[in-house]
Design a protein around this motif. Structure first.
Motif, PDB file in Angstrom:
ATOM      1  N   SER A 376      67.430  31.631  29.707  1.00 27.26           N
ATOM      2  CA  SER A 376      66.684  31.745  30.962  1.00 27.26           C
ATOM      3  C   SER A 376      65.196  31.618  30.697  1.00 27.26           C
ATOM      4  CB  SER A 376      66.989  33.092  31.643  1.00 27.26           C
ATOM      5  OG  SER A 376      66.585  34.163  30.818  1.00 27.26           O
ATOM      6  N   GLY A 377      64.430  31.347  31.742  1.00 24.16           N
ATOM      7  CA  GLY A 377      62.990  31.229  31.588  1.00 24.16           C
ATOM      8  C   GLY A 377      62.322  31.334  32.933  1.00 24.16           C
ATOM      9  N   GLN A 378      61.020  31.550  32.923  1.00 20.13           N
ATOM     10  CA  GLN A 378      60.312  31.743  34.179  1.00 20.13           C
ATOM     11  C   GLN A 378      58.865  31.333  33.987  1.00 20.13           C
ATOM     12  OE1 GLN A 378      61.448  35.120  36.757  1.00 20.13           O
ATOM     13  NE2 GLN A 378      59.353  35.819  36.483  1.00 20.13           N
ATOM     14  N   THR A 379      58.276  30.745  35.012  1.00 19.22           N
ATOM     15  CA  THR A 379      56.872  30.356  34.981  1.00 19.22           C
ATOM     16  C   THR A 379      56.157  30.980  36.166  1.00 19.22           C
ATOM     17  OG1 THR A 379      57.276  28.336  36.253  1.00 19.22           O
ATOM     18  CG2 THR A 379      57.397  28.169  33.846  1.00 19.22           C
ATOM     19  N   TYR A 380      54.853  31.083  36.030  1.00 13.64           N
ATOM     20  CA  TYR A 380      54.034  31.666  37.095  1.00 13.64           C
ATOM     21  C   TYR A 380      52.772  30.838  37.224  1.00 13.64           C
ATOM     22  CZ  TYR A 380      50.905  34.942  39.490  1.00 13.64           C
ATOM     23  OH  TYR A 380      50.014  35.520  40.358  1.00 13.64           O
ATOM     24  N   ALA A 381      52.365  30.548  38.455  1.00 12.23           N
ATOM     25  CA  ALA A 381      51.143  29.792  38.739  1.00 12.23           C
ATOM     26  C   ALA A 381      50.311  30.565  39.748  1.00 12.23           C
ATOM     27  CB  ALA A 381      51.471  28.409  39.268  1.00 12.23           C
ATOM     28  N   GLU A 382      48.995  30.522  39.556  1.00 11.30           N
ATOM     29  CA  GLU A 382      48.107  31.294  40.434  1.00 11.30           C
ATOM     30  C   GLU A 382      46.803  30.547  40.640  1.00 11.30           C
ATOM     31  OE1 GLU A 382      47.475  35.632  39.619  1.00 11.30           O
ATOM     32  OE2 GLU A 382      45.380  35.022  39.395  1.00 11.30           O
ATOM     33  N   GLN A 383      46.340  30.536  41.883  1.00 12.09           N
ATOM     34  CA  GLN A 383      45.004  30.044  42.209  1.00 12.09           C
ATOM     35  C   GLN A 383      44.227  31.194  42.843  1.00 12.09           C
ATOM     36  OE1 GLN A 383      47.737  28.188  43.918  1.00 12.09           O
ATOM     37  NE2 GLN A 383      48.057  27.220  41.924  1.00 12.09           N
ATOM     38  N   SER A 384      43.015  31.400  42.379  1.00 12.26           N
ATOM     39  CA  SER A 384      42.231  32.526  42.895  1.00 12.26           C
ATOM     40  C   SER A 384      40.782  32.119  43.091  1.00 12.26           C
ATOM     41  CB  SER A 384      42.305  33.727  41.943  1.00 12.26           C
ATOM     42  OG  SER A 384      41.689  33.427  40.710  1.00 12.26           O
ATOM     43  N   ASN A 385      40.155  32.768  44.062  1.00 13.42           N
ATOM     44  CA  ASN A 385      38.721  32.623  44.322  1.00 13.42           C
ATOM     45  C   ASN A 385      38.127  34.019  44.425  1.00 13.42           C
ATOM     46  OD1 ASN A 385      38.278  29.562  45.017  1.00 13.42           O
ATOM     47  ND2 ASN A 385      40.126  30.171  46.124  1.00 13.42           N
ATOM     48  N   ALA A 386      37.015  34.235  43.750  1.00 19.87           N
ATOM     49  CA  ALA A 386      36.420  35.569  43.744  1.00 19.87           C
ATOM     50  C   ALA A 386      34.908  35.471  43.813  1.00 19.87           C
ATOM     51  CB  ALA A 386      36.835  36.335  42.490  1.00 19.87           C
ATOM     52  N   THR A 387      34.331  36.432  44.511  1.00 15.14           N
ATOM     53  CA  THR A 387      32.878  36.597  44.578  1.00 15.14           C
ATOM     54  C   THR A 387      32.544  38.008  44.119  1.00 15.14           C
ATOM     55  OG1 THR A 387      32.703  35.060  46.424  1.00 15.14           O
ATOM     56  CG2 THR A 387      30.836  36.530  46.038  1.00 15.14           C
ATOM     57  N   SER A 388      31.610  38.110  43.190  1.00 14.01           N
ATOM     58  CA  SER A 388      31.279  39.414  42.621  1.00 14.01           C
ATOM     59  C   SER A 388      29.773  39.612  42.623  1.00 14.01           C
ATOM     60  CB  SER A 388      31.822  39.511  41.189  1.00 14.01           C
ATOM     61  OG  SER A 388      31.419  40.713  40.565  1.00 14.01           O
ATOM     62  N   HIS A 389      29.348  40.791  43.077  1.00 11.09           N
ATOM     63  CA  HIS A 389      27.936  41.190  43.041  1.00 11.09           C
ATOM     64  C   HIS A 389      27.850  42.405  42.119  1.00 11.09           C
ATOM     65  CE1 HIS A 389      27.074  38.529  46.441  1.00 11.09           C
ATOM     66  NE2 HIS A 389      28.187  39.003  46.984  1.00 11.09           N
ATOM     67  N   ASN A 390      27.191  42.221  40.978  1.00  8.65           N
ATOM     68  CA  ASN A 390      27.205  43.245  39.934  1.00  8.65           C
ATOM     69  C   ASN A 390      25.786  43.693  39.587  1.00  8.65           C
ATOM     70  OD1 ASN A 390      29.168  44.535  37.891  1.00  8.65           O
ATOM     71  ND2 ASN A 390      27.468  43.869  36.616  1.00  8.65           N
ATOM     72  N   TYR A 391      25.632  45.017  39.394  1.00 11.83           N
ATOM     73  CA  TYR A 391      24.338  45.608  39.041  1.00 11.83           C
ATOM     74  C   TYR A 391      24.534  46.521  37.839  1.00 11.83           C
ATOM     75  CZ  TYR A 391      23.265  44.150  43.834  1.00 11.83           C
ATOM     76  OH  TYR A 391      23.105  43.428  44.993  1.00 11.83           O
ATOM     77  N   ASN A 392      23.671  46.352  36.837  1.00 14.24           N
ATOM     78  CA  ASN A 392      23.735  47.174  35.629  1.00 14.24           C
ATOM     79  C   ASN A 392      22.370  47.754  35.295  1.00 14.24           C
ATOM     80  OD1 ASN A 392      26.240  45.216  34.864  1.00 14.24           O
ATOM     81  ND2 ASN A 392      26.390  47.131  33.734  1.00 14.24           N
ATOM     82  N   HIS A 393      22.363  49.024  34.913  1.00  9.33           N
ATOM     83  CA  HIS A 393      21.197  49.657  34.304  1.00  9.33           C
ATOM     84  C   HIS A 393      21.653  50.256  32.980  1.00  9.33           C
ATOM     85  CE1 HIS A 393      18.811  49.757  38.130  1.00  9.33           C
ATOM     86  NE2 HIS A 393      20.025  49.820  38.653  1.00  9.33           N
ATOM     87  N   ARG A 394      20.847  50.120  31.945  1.00 10.09           N
ATOM     88  CA  ARG A 394      21.178  50.805  30.693  1.00 10.09           C
ATOM     89  C   ARG A 394      19.901  51.246  29.987  1.00 10.09           C
ATOM     90  NH1 ARG A 394      22.758  45.372  28.653  1.00 10.09           N
ATOM     91  NH2 ARG A 394      21.401  44.786  26.924  1.00 10.09           N
ATOM     92  N   VAL A 395      19.978  52.435  29.404  1.00  9.15           N
ATOM     93  CA  VAL A 395      18.868  53.030  28.667  1.00  9.15           C
ATOM     94  C   VAL A 395      19.390  53.445  27.301  1.00  9.15           C
ATOM     95  CG1 VAL A 395      17.144  54.857  28.602  1.00  9.15           C
ATOM     96  CG2 VAL A 395      17.813  53.864  30.799  1.00  9.15           C
ATOM     97  N   ASN A 396      18.680  53.052  26.247  1.00 13.50           N
ATOM     98  CA  ASN A 396      19.036  53.425  24.882  1.00 13.50           C
ATOM     99  C   ASN A 396      17.815  54.009  24.198  1.00 13.50           C
ATOM    100  OD1 ASN A 396      21.880  52.047  24.307  1.00 13.50           O
ATOM    101  ND2 ASN A 396      20.633  50.580  25.449  1.00 13.50           N
ATOM    102  N   ALA A 397      18.037  54.954  23.306  1.00 16.15           N
ATOM    103  CA  ALA A 397      16.937  55.532  22.547  1.00 16.15           C
ATOM    104  C   ALA A 397      17.441  55.979  21.176  1.00 16.15           C
ATOM    105  CB  ALA A 397      16.309  56.716  23.289  1.00 16.15           C
ATOM    106  N   ARG A 398      16.533  56.060  20.255  1.00 14.04           N
ATOM    107  CA  ARG A 398      16.815  56.559  18.905  1.00 14.04           C
ATOM    108  C   ARG A 398      15.561  57.255  18.399  1.00 14.04           C
ATOM    109  NH1 ARG A 398      20.068  54.993  14.285  1.00 14.04           N
ATOM    110  NH2 ARG A 398      19.008  55.614  12.356  1.00 14.04           N
TER     111      ARG A 398
END
Length: 975
Positions: A376-398
């Motif tokens: 037996s066997g199986q296949t999968y197909a997918e089409q997708s559209n995505a919109t992403s709004h991303n915000y990052n803050h980062r603080v590092n210290a030593r």
């Protein structure tokens, strides 16, 4: 609180006994009485244990500060010269050793070998050092352009790799630069300020202080800047605009989406120990001169659907969430600040802040072939559209506080914030082996997520008067939070019967929080002149809460008020560890060795409070052996062997048994029966360099074997059924959870050889790699082993003609042979060849031509995607102004319109090809201004500012900050 009070009391008491420290200075010259710039000066104990180091500046001078009284060995090395070892004794006054000369070139290098070729690099114990002057690049090149030419360094896959391993840190003169962001350093630092590049394995903070290797290392690159470039202001600013070629094909009206732009700047101010760097950029051409942090699992999920379950073994346990830019077309805005300084004589501070905002549109086609049995066997197909709004803050210290030569306090905090708003739609379908449709889904998904991650490490180190005796305590605590909500609407159809067809309209509320506290105490005691014992104790506590609530839309109330208990869960995990360890250490000039073991007791507790109450309580007892040996056959040839064991607990999302239906055709869930995984790691490395042939050779072997590996168990329904908490699974649908299983192993080998070709004024690097990874998994309760064998060859041929003629030709060919024990029909042979040619030519009155060709060839993809394409970028520019510090350039991206993005994945459950949309042909006119304002005639005092010795890190191959010999000055110390 008691621990903190005790620590403060200890610090206050030991600081009373600080002693007056001395300095060692001198001048290094060659056989022709010329000052030697960039020579490495190391201070060691008489037992050859590392204390401090520095490099000579442009006048050949050096200063090593804060040296306790006693006898030492001063080791001086320079590329292509015979090393010098000189015994010195520091007394009540500063020591000036005067002028030290290297031997004649005929004696050291057989001068006929090196008269026309600069020394490209050398091996010093386990550190590979490359001479930047031996690799010619154009005047506007970045550090990234420079390291591309160096042996064993690969940037072809998006990540920075060195000697077969991913680079986790890029430092500048031994100091962090924008935290652990390797991309930011290499893309924003100009090549012309670089003197040398060091590639090494950076040890943990405790290993570097105690000298006992605990096996916890990351691959790192240290950029050593030129002494004459360490005082001044440098950087660049640029701005450009253009159009997408597709907008010009018969369109009378040009839309806003057709415009392409890029603007940014980076400015660096260096003055002695004070260094300030500012970077900023804004563009819509997918240019990202940094790595972003993914705290919410957006990068590993489909269509930005976040809150991924993490990989086997508990997900990202390292708390390093750095990812490269993702597929799609992105608009990016970013700004960052990095600050480094020495506050007084005892405190060093490095701190950075970075913000980025990325708006991404992604279209993807996924083709997947599942591994079932031979019938037996199986296949999968997918089409997708995505919109992403991303915000990052980062603080590092030593912050490093050197109380005195016997006491050090180290504080490393970091905090990151992320906010993500995403919208996606997806159409997926499953086909059976006879190509008939089993099911389809069409769904829309929106989410609003936010999270933070906080890390805080505080360590106190004390070395006693008795040589080799030391004590340190490290406290590390973390806190994190991932929260958000989502809306999900799906229409699901099942064939041939339609009685399970349904429409989902749901609202999800997700809240995951956690914190941890780990304390480690170590004490080292010398036994003989060259040997000692280390005793350690570690205590860890980690608690995570995960609430996942799903509400169905209620048409009676016109609101999401119907709580779906089958898709909701509230779960808490607690993981407690206690471990005691003992190690034996031995060090002499030829051999460094340590071996020992930890006895660990761990408790894993789980508490489900909704939809029904249950709990788990599991106890684990393990012995964790570890050993390492490094043999130095000579100054330039060494062999290292490392063995280490570790345990890894399942994450809360792997334990939480709640159905995730974000793809209704492929349900997933955790498993409360999981237990910790136990892993054996073996690592070996041999490296050498030859001044005679100006060549370098490196070979690495890495292997791992995991018992109770946390892998995937997938059930593919042959008939309509229910799974989890009574959730329907139609025929052809899939349900995946995790389970423990034995049989996982991975072995890899990597080797590289480099040498110049004087007749062609070029350098050549040759890489070979190979390996096998066996991954176990279950499909319908039948165990499958996916055996992925790979072999590859790489070649880098780079010019060394002049700064005006610069080219680099590189090619990497990798072959994968995948065999599955469950279904040979799912076996695959997959080849990828990636070839890149980049060339720059500066000619008549500052005219500049540049071109870059990237050719990709694929064979064996599971989809019919174009498997052979060429990305060609080209440009022409003109240098402006008297010093040619500016340039105007017309460039074309993807001249042939063939750019593609293809990713092939082989797992124990399926083979998959993903094709994504990418930016294609556009042109842009750009103006760039290079900032170069260095102080002229800088003296040694200006360059070092009294602290040149502290600017450089301990050589990574050295045993760490070992105690000075007896007889140091100052008052009585703790014994």
């Amino acid at each position: 609180m008691r621990l903190f009070s005790t620590l403060i009391a200890v610090l206050l008491s030991v600081s009373m006994y600080a002693q007056e420290m001395r300095k060692i200075s001198g001048i290094v010259k060659d056989n022709f009485n010329e000052e030697v710039f960039g020579a490495v000066v190391q201070l060691k104990t008489t037992e050859n244990k590392y204390v401090k180091s520095t490099t000579t500046v442009d006048d050949g001078s050096f200063i090593i500060e804060n040296v306790a009284a006693g006898k030492y060995i001063l080791s001086i090395t320079s590329m292509g010269a015979q090393p010098i070892d000189k015994t010195v004794e520091v007394g009540e006054k500063d020591l000036n050793i005067g002028i030290v000369k290297f031997g004649s070139a005929a004696t050291n290098l057989k001068e006929v070998t090196v008269t026309s070729t600069a020394i490209t690099g050398q091996q010093n114990q386990d550190t590979s050092t490359f001479n930047a002057n031996a690799y010619k690049v154009n005047p506007d090149a970045t550090a990234e352009d420079l390291v591309r030419k160096m042996p064993g360094i690969d940037l072809s896959g998006g990540d920075v790799k060195a000697q077969g391993e991913k680079v986790s840190k890029v430092l500048v003169d031994g100091k962090p630069f924008f935290g652990d962001d390797a991309s930011s350093t290499l893309k924003n630092l100009p090549a012309e300020v670089i003197s040398k590049i060091q590639v090494y394995d950076e040890k943990s903070e405790q290993s570097r202080l105690t000298g006992v290797d605990d096996g916890e290392t990351v691959k790192a690159i240290n950029i050593i800047t030129k002494a004459e470039k360490r005082e001044g202001t440098f950087g660049k600013a640029y701005a450009g605009g253009g159009l997408d070629f597709n907008s010009l094909k018969g369109n009378s009206n040009i839309t806003d989406d057709a415009f392409r732009y890029s603007a940014g700047a980076n400015v660096n101010y260096f003055k002695g120990d004070r260094r300030i760097s500012i970077i900023g950029q804004s563009n819509n051409i997918n240019m990202q001169n940094f790595s972003s942090q993914d705290l919410l699992g957006i990068a590993s999920s489909s269509g930005g659907r976040g809150f991924g379950r993490g990989g086997p073994g508990g997900g990202n346990s390292s708390n390093n969430f750095m990812v490269n830019s993702q597929n799609g077309i992105a608009q990016t805005n970013a700004v960052g600040l990095n600050y480094t300084d020495k506050l007084g004589k005892k405190v060093e501070l490095t701190a950075s802040y970075f913000f980025n905002n990325t708006n991404t549109n992604t279209t993807q086609q996924t083709d997947r072939q599942y591994v079932l049995n031979n019938e037996s066997g199986q296949t999968y197909a997918e089409q997708s559209n995505a919109t992403s709004h991303n915000y990052n803050h980062r603080v590092n210290a030593r912050l490093t506080y050197t109380i005195d030569s016997f006491n050090t306090l180290l504080w490393i905090p970091s905090v990151s914030f992320q906010q993500n708003n995403s919208t996606s739609n997806m159409l997926g379908s499953t086909n059976t082996i006879d190509n008939s449709i089993a099911n389809t889904t069409k769904n829309d998904y929106t989410s609003k997520l936010n999270g933070y991650n906080f890390n805080n490490m505080l360590m106190y180190f004390h070395r006693f008067r008795k040589q080799g005796r030391s004590f340190n305590i490290r406290v590390n605590n973390t806190a994190n939070s991932n929260k958000g909500n989502s809306n999900f609407y799906a229409i699901n159809t099942y064939y041939p019967t339609t009685n399970l067809n349904d429409t989902l309209d749901q609202y999800g509320d997700q809240n995951r929080t956690g914190w941890s506290m780990n304390t480690n105490v170590e004490y080292t005691e010398p036994i003989t002149k060259n040997s000692g014992l280390q005793i350690s104790y570690t205590n860890g506590y980690q608690k995570t809460n995960s609430d996942r609530l799903t509400y169905n839309y209620d048409y009676n109330t016109s609101a999401y008020t119907d709580l779906d208990t089958a898709l909701s869960n509230q779960y808490t995990t607690v993981y407690k560890t206690n471990a005691a360890g003992l190690r034996y250490t031995f060090n002499n000039k030829k051999i460094r060795f340590n071996a020992g073991a930890d006895v660990q007791k761990a408790i894993l507790e789980g508490d489900r409070v909704f939809p029904y109450v249950s709990d788990i309580n599991k106890n684990f007892e393990n012995i964790l052996p570890r050993a390492m040996m490094r043999v130095n056959f000579s100054k330039t040839k060494n062999l290292g062997l490392f063995y280490r064991t570790s345990t890894n607990a399942p994450s809360v999302t792997q334990l939480q048994d709640v159905i995730d239906n974000s793809n209704p055709l492929q349900l997933t869930s955790g498993n409360t029966d999981l237990k910790q995984a136990y892993t054996h790691n073996l690592f070996s490395r041999y490296s050498s360099s030859s001044a005679k042939n100006n060549s370098m050779f490196f070979v690495m072997f890495r292997g791992s074997l995991t018992n109770d590996y946390i892998g995937n168990s997938t059930y593919i329904a042959a008939n309509d059924t229910v799974v989890g908490n009574n959730v329907s699974l139609a025929k052809g649908g899939q349900y995946t959870t995790q389970r423990n299983m034995d049989g996982y192993y991975s072995f890899n080998v990597f080797t590289t050889y480099s040498t110049p070709i004087p007749a062609l004024k070029s350098n050549i690097n040759i890489n070979l790699n190979g390996g096998i990874t066996r991954t176990p998994g279950y499909i319908n309760d039948a165990k499958n082993f996916s055996n992925n064998r790979n072999a590859g060859v790489g070649l880098v041929f780079s010019s060394n003609i002049s700064e005006k003629i610069d080219f680099t030709l590189s090619s990497n060919t990798n072959m994968n042979f995948v065999k599955n024990t469950l279904n040979s029909n799912a076996d695959n042979n997959y080849l990828n060849q990636s070839t890149r040619l980049a060339a720059n030519y500066i000619f008549w009155k500052g005219m500049v031509l540049n071109t870059e060709l990237n050719h990709q060839f694929y064979q064996g993809l599971t989809s019919n995607t174009n498997q052979n394409f060429l990305l060609w970028n080209a440009g022409i520019g003109k240098k402006l102004f008297a010093k040619q510090q500016a340039e105007i350039r017309l460039s074309v991206f993807d001249l042939l319109g063939q750019n593609r993005s293809i990713a092939q994945t082989f797992t124990e459950t399926y083979n998959q090809t993903v094709s994504s949309n990418v930016l294609q042909r556009y042109f842009m006119l750009t103006f760039t201004y290079n900032i170069r304002n260095f102080k002229k005639g800088s003296s040694e005092k200006d360059m070092s500012n009294g602290n040149e010795g502290d600017r450089m890190m301990p050589p990574p191959g050295a045993p760490g900050m070992m105690p000075p010999p007896p007889g140091g000055g100052g008052g009585p110390m703790m014994n």
